[in-house]
Enzyme design. Structure first.
Site, PDB file in Angstrom:
ATOM      1  N   HIS A  15       0.829  -1.203   0.000  1.00 30.89           N
ATOM      2  CA  HIS A  15       0.000   0.000   0.000  1.00 30.89           C
ATOM      3  C   HIS A  15       0.870   1.262   0.000  1.00 30.89           C
ATOM      4  CE1 HIS A  15      -2.933   2.696   2.369  1.00 30.89           C
ATOM      5  NE2 HIS A  15      -3.491   2.495   1.190  1.00 30.89           N
ATOM      6  N   GLU A  42       0.676  -0.730  -4.899  1.00 30.74           N
ATOM      7  CA  GLU A  42      -0.470   0.177  -4.994  1.00 30.74           C
ATOM      8  C   GLU A  42       0.044   1.614  -4.965  1.00 30.74           C
ATOM      9  OE1 GLU A  42      -4.050   2.494  -3.245  1.00 30.74           O
ATOM     10  OE2 GLU A  42      -2.011   2.372  -2.494  1.00 30.74           O
ATOM     11  N   ASP A  44      -1.240   6.006  -5.714  1.00 29.25           N
ATOM     12  CA  ASP A  44      -2.351   6.958  -5.842  1.00 29.25           C
ATOM     13  C   ASP A  44      -1.958   8.041  -6.838  1.00 29.25           C
ATOM     14  OD1 ASP A  44      -4.014   6.027  -3.423  1.00 29.25           O
ATOM     15  OD2 ASP A  44      -2.039   6.378  -2.550  1.00 29.25           O
ATOM     16  N   HIS A  57      -0.867  10.600  -2.182  1.00 31.80           N
ATOM     17  CA  HIS A  57      -2.147  10.135  -1.650  1.00 31.80           C
ATOM     18  C   HIS A  57      -3.150  11.264  -1.442  1.00 31.80           C
ATOM     19  CE1 HIS A  57      -5.089   9.113   1.468  1.00 31.80           C
ATOM     20  NE2 HIS A  57      -5.137   7.968   0.816  1.00 31.80           N
ATOM     21  N   GLU A 119      -4.637   3.672  -8.018  1.00 29.32           N
ATOM     22  CA  GLU A 119      -5.857   4.308  -7.515  1.00 29.32           C
ATOM     23  C   GLU A 119      -5.963   5.706  -8.100  1.00 29.32           C
ATOM     24  OE1 GLU A 119      -6.613   4.575  -3.266  1.00 29.32           O
ATOM     25  OE2 GLU A 119      -8.306   5.928  -3.679  1.00 29.32           O
TER      26      GLU A 119
END
Ligand code: G3P
Ligand code: CA
Length: 255
Positions: A15, A42, A44, A57, A119
């Site tokens: 993450h 992962e 963002d 993020h 994301e």
């Protein structure tokens, strides 16, 4: 990266990289994650005032850099002038915010063979056309690894689906509402990525997603043990080393 088997194997996604040991969504965190036997990274993605895709993020730079302000109101030069490492520990001075282009270049140089989970952060800021922009950039790299897209914003997932029927798409959810299931039924996405707390409290809310679940952010021992014992297809975690060790204990080496 492990070879996936059909008889029970849970993919581990780091993450924002391995953000426990390095500044999140930066190259030190991605390098740290790749040192472990994980399956995916992962990240963002937001967009700057001058249209550059950057990996961060929050909507603002305040928490993770020495600057202040919204990404959407800053140019790439503004963002690149910031220190994105110092907030974490003094041992990461001079770390900068990566662009998506730099990150995709990094994966190519690493011969990355895992899965990239992007994301798209359109849940608080509207970045018009960002879905097509991200897809064009990713496609231009001709990735040999699998790319998955996730968002809390169902309209973003619908837009991705319109752009390409074959994309791997997942809805990030806290609670799986009827609307989420309706959009899934219509084919906007396949996977649900639920908050682990919701999945723990109300597992029956998620039964109709079948096994198409990859919960986040699964960091506690008992949560990881449960997810691996259930052999859910994937898990998104901050605790990379711990997750790898617990998976090995419960599922073996996956070979
Ligand atoms: O990958 C799941 C997770 O990243 C969703 O929440 O706020 O950490 O982006 P957030
Ligand atoms: Ca995220």
């Amino acid at each position: 990266m492990k070879k996936q088997t059909t008889n029970g194997y849970t993919e581990i996604f780091a993450h924002r990289g391995y953000r426990v040991v390095a500044p999140e969504n930066t190259f030190p965190a991605f390098e740290a994650a790749l040192a472990y036997d994980i399956d995916g990274l992962e990240i963002d993605v937001h967009r700057t005032l001058d249209g550059e895709l950057v990996i961060m993020h929050d909507e603002t730079v305040d928490r993770t850099t020495n600057g202040t302000g919204f990404i959407k109101d800053m140019t790439l030069n503004d963002i690149k002038a910031l220190d994105a490492g110092i907030y974490k520990e003094p041992k990461f001075p001079g770390t900068t915010v990566p662009t998506l282009r730099e990150f995709l270049t990094f994966l190519r140089e690493k011969n990355f063979t895992g899965k990239l989970l992007i994301e798209v952060k359109t849940d608080h800021v509207a970045y018009d056309g960002i879905e097509a922009q991200i897809l064009a950039m990713v496609t231009s790299f001709e990735p040999t690894y699998e790319v998955l897209y996730q968002s809390f914003n169902l309209a973003t997932l619908r837009e991705f689906r319109k752009l390409d029927k074959t994309l791997s798409l997942a809805a990030l959810v806290s609670w799986a509402t009827p609307r989420v299931y309706w959009r899934r039924f219509l084919g906007d996405f396949t996977y649900l990525h639920p908050n682990i707390k919701a999945l723990e409290m109300r597992p029956r809310y998620f039964w109709s997603a079948g096994r198409h679940l990859r919960p986040w952010t699964v960091d506690k021992d008992n949560q990881l043990e449960h997810v691996f014992a259930q052999t859910l297809p994937g898990v998104i975690t901050n605790e990379v080393a711990k997750a790898v060790a617990i998976r090995e204990k419960i599922q073996g080496d996956g070979q």
